[in-house]
Design an enzyme around this catalytic site. Structure first.
Site, PDB file in Angstrom:
ATOM      1  N   PRO A  12       0.833  -1.198   0.000  1.00  0.00           N
ATOM      2  CA  PRO A  12       0.000   0.000   0.000  1.00  0.00           C
ATOM      3  C   PRO A  12       0.871   1.253   0.000  1.00  0.00           C
ATOM      4  O   PRO A  12       1.825   1.369   0.772  1.00  0.00           O
ATOM      5  CB  PRO A  12      -0.793  -0.127   1.314  1.00  0.00           C
ATOM      6  N   LYS A  60       4.312   5.821   4.886  1.00  0.00           N
ATOM      7  CA  LYS A  60       3.582   4.553   4.966  1.00  0.00           C
ATOM      8  C   LYS A  60       3.355   4.098   6.401  1.00  0.00           C
ATOM      9  O   LYS A  60       3.026   2.940   6.646  1.00  0.00           O
ATOM     10  CB  LYS A  60       4.348   3.485   4.172  1.00  0.00           C
ATOM     11  N   ARG A  62      12.924  -3.755  -8.370  1.00  0.00           N
ATOM     12  CA  ARG A  62      11.549  -3.579  -8.808  1.00  0.00           C
ATOM     13  C   ARG A  62      11.525  -2.913 -10.178  1.00  0.00           C
ATOM     14  O   ARG A  62      12.548  -2.442 -10.683  1.00  0.00           O
ATOM     15  CB  ARG A  62      10.770  -2.756  -7.774  1.00  0.00           C
TER      16      ARG A  62
END
Length: 281
Positions: free
Chosen positions: A2, A52, A270
């Site tokens: 998220p 976060k 990534r």
């Protein structure tokens, strides 16, 4: 994982549903039993999102803060009195065996509950503990007290690619894969360009665009959209996932602005996406 805007959405949900109300807590999974027992019956006084990280401040003796970081797979789900899911990641055949923490408030039909699953951090901290966690973070574009100059000071000295720096939570807190791909596109900057080669004006544009698109996502309850209406098909107001982004996960598709094929590459561990025409190196 998220992204930071979703943590701000979670903070709003807690504030609206449980702010200044007595909250009852338990840990069906058992891994947070002591912490849940310490919070049970306290009043939720404040909610704070930093990147976060979510902090819920409760009444009573220290430690007063619940610190949650969702990690890669964590999430909150919200339920009504009949245990019908109201929001959050859909849970199929929900049971409580993997619920780290459950918070409940209200009575009868007005009861609302929030369940936490899969988080990497769920702990109680005092104010000093909260300050230590926040001190490790860069500025959060969604916070009014954010100082983009702190992020720029790190970017301008770094030889790392700007696409990687945007993911570094010590540089900018809250950005994830979506924003690290979309924000450089909106600013016309190749994500591979080293930070030292990014101009201050370009960084200022990236910061402004990141704050804008993340804020808009918060207002939509978390739904991410970066494309302008002129750059996507006319609809009845619904924007599909395929039309919501300029480059994110659109490798091989034509750029919505120039028609050039969108590219994808590994950056760190990534992926990153970009348009080689709209984002010159």
């Amino acid at each position: 994982m998220p992204e930071g805007h979703m943590i701000h959405v979670d903070a709003r949900r807690f504030d609206e549903a449980m702010g200044d109300r007595v909250v009852h807590t338990d840990s069906p999974q058992g891994r947070f039993a002591d912490g849940a027992a310490a919070l049970d019956g306290r009043t939720l006084r404040d909610t704070e999102a930093f990147g976060k990280n979510l902090f819920l401040r409760f009444s009573g003796d220290s430690p007063q803060y619940l610190h949650v970081h969702l990690g890669l797979i964590g999430g909150w789900t919200w339920w009504d009195a009949d245990h019908q899911q109201l929001s959050g990641r859909p849970v199929v055949n929900a049971d409580s065996s993997n619920v780290r923490l459950r918070l409940r408030t209200g009575r009868g039909d007005a009861e609302r509950s929030a369940e936490l699953r899969g988080a990497i951090t769920c702990t109680l901290v005092d104010e000093e503990g909260m300050d230590r966690a926040v001190a490790k973070l860069g500025p959060d574009p969604l916070r009014d007290d954010a100082d983009p100059g702190l992020a720029w000071a790190k970017v301008r000295k770094s030889k790392k690619p700007i696409g990687g720096l945007l993911l570094d939570q010590a540089v900018t807190a809250g950005a994830g894969l979506i924003w690290r791909a979309e924000v450089p596109f909106l600013a016309g900057v190749d994500p591979h360009r080293p930070g030292v080669d990014v101009t201050e004006d370009e960084f200022t544009t990236m910061w402004s665009e990141m704050a804008r698109v993340m804020s808009e996502a918060v207002e939509r309850g978390g739904k991410e959209i970066t494309t302008d209406p002129a750059d996507r098909p006319e609809t009845d107001g619904h924007v599909s996932r395929d039309d919501a982004f300029y480059v994110f996960r659109r490798d091989g598709a034509p750029c919505l602005r120039c028609g050039t094929e969108i590219r994808v590459a590994e950056m760190g561990t990534r992926k990153v996406w970009w348009c080689p025409t709209c984002q010159p190196r």
